[in-house]
Write an enzyme that holds these catalytic residues in place. Sequence first.
Site, PDB file in Angstrom:
ATOM      1  N   CYS A  40       6.859  22.124  14.195  1.00 39.94           N
ATOM      2  CA  CYS A  40       7.717  21.633  13.108  1.00 39.94           C
ATOM      3  C   CYS A  40       7.043  20.436  12.429  1.00 39.94           C
ATOM      4  CB  CYS A  40       9.093  21.241  13.631  1.00 39.94           C
ATOM      5  SG  CYS A  40      10.179  22.647  13.982  1.00 39.94           S
TER       6      CYS A  40
ATOM      7  N   ASN B 158       2.885  34.940  22.326  1.00 39.00           N
ATOM      8  CA  ASN B 158       3.281  34.699  23.713  1.00 39.00           C
ATOM      9  C   ASN B 158       4.739  34.258  23.737  1.00 39.00           C
ATOM     10  OD1 ASN B 158       0.642  35.228  24.632  1.00 39.00           O
ATOM     11  ND2 ASN B 158       0.020  33.131  24.162  1.00 39.00           N
TER      12      ASN B 158
ATOM     13  N   HIS C 190       4.927  31.639  17.035  1.00 42.10           N
ATOM     14  CA  HIS C 190       3.637  31.688  16.333  1.00 42.10           C
ATOM     15  C   HIS C 190       2.908  32.970  16.694  1.00 42.10           C
ATOM     16  CE1 HIS C 190       3.135  29.464  20.129  1.00 42.10           C
ATOM     17  NE2 HIS C 190       1.922  29.982  20.212  1.00 42.10           N
TER      18      HIS C 190
HETATM   19  P1  AMP Z   1       0.576  29.450  23.010  1.00 48.59           P
HETATM   20  O1  AMP Z   1      -0.117  29.174  24.305  1.00 48.59           O
HETATM   21  O2  AMP Z   1       0.697  30.902  22.674  1.00 48.59           O
HETATM   22  O3  AMP Z   1       1.917  28.729  22.935  1.00 48.59           O
HETATM   23  O4  AMP Z   1      -0.355  28.875  21.871  1.00 48.59           O
HETATM   24  C1  AMP Z   1      -0.288  27.581  21.396  1.00 48.59           C
HETATM   25  C2  AMP Z   1      -1.543  27.342  20.611  1.00 48.59           C
HETATM   26  O5  AMP Z   1      -1.374  26.172  19.850  1.00 48.59           O
HETATM   27  C3  AMP Z   1      -2.795  27.136  21.484  1.00 48.59           C
HETATM   28  O6  AMP Z   1      -3.760  28.124  21.146  1.00 48.59           O
HETATM   29  C4  AMP Z   1      -3.253  25.724  21.117  1.00 48.59           C
HETATM   30  O7  AMP Z   1      -4.652  25.585  21.068  1.00 48.59           O
HETATM   31  C5  AMP Z   1      -2.623  25.541  19.746  1.00 48.59           C
HETATM   32  N1  AMP Z   1      -2.378  24.164  19.344  1.00 48.59           N
HETATM   33  C6  AMP Z   1      -1.820  23.178  20.075  1.00 48.59           C
HETATM   34  N2  AMP Z   1      -1.744  22.050  19.359  1.00 48.59           N
HETATM   35  C7  AMP Z   1      -2.268  22.318  18.139  1.00 48.59           C
HETATM   36  C8  AMP Z   1      -2.486  21.556  16.953  1.00 48.59           C
HETATM   37  N3  AMP Z   1      -2.118  20.256  16.860  1.00 48.59           N
HETATM   38  N4  AMP Z   1      -3.072  22.160  15.899  1.00 48.59           N
HETATM   39  C9  AMP Z   1      -3.450  23.451  15.977  1.00 48.59           C
HETATM   40  N5  AMP Z   1      -3.258  24.234  17.057  1.00 48.59           N
HETATM   41  C10 AMP Z   1      -2.689  23.674  18.129  1.00 48.59           C
END
Ligand code: AMP
Length: 112
Positions: A6, A85, A98
């Site tokens: 968000c 996920n 996402h």
């Molecule tokens: P998930 O494990 O499916 O919840 O994926 C979350 C994703 O968000 C991971 O691939 C992280 O590398 C990514 N992520 C976490 N923080 C950030 C951020 N500030 N900007 C871009 N991606 C992020």
Amino acid sequence: MDCLFCKIVSGEIPSTIVYQDEDCVAFRDINPQAPTHVLVIPRQHFASLSEAAQNPALLGHLLSVCAGIAKAEGIAEDGYRVVTNIGTNGAQSVKHLHFHVLGGRKMTEEMA
Ligand code: AMP
């Protein structure tokens, strides 16, 4: 709400945005798992796909955006992967829906 994505939508936390429209934002993953790794998220907060299940038009739009990004990134022709996920067993770390768009290399055949 204390939600990382968000804050990316609002601009409070910076990100490398590759596409946005009135319903969604797409930005590069901070820890890319492939040469192309983009996250597509709705502006509206849903904790996961499960919470967004009553919004098929939005979900269809998000998937359409994933395909458009793959094309724009030049990974569509060779193929790519779209992943979301959900929850603990799905190993979801950020609790804002996402879709991962991954490409630019051959994916493994495992589902996990
Ligand atoms: P998930 O494990 O499916 O919840 O994926 C979350 C994703 O968000 C991971 O691939 C992280 O590398 C990514 N992520 C976490 N923080 C950030 C951020 N500030 N900007 C871009 N991606 C992020």
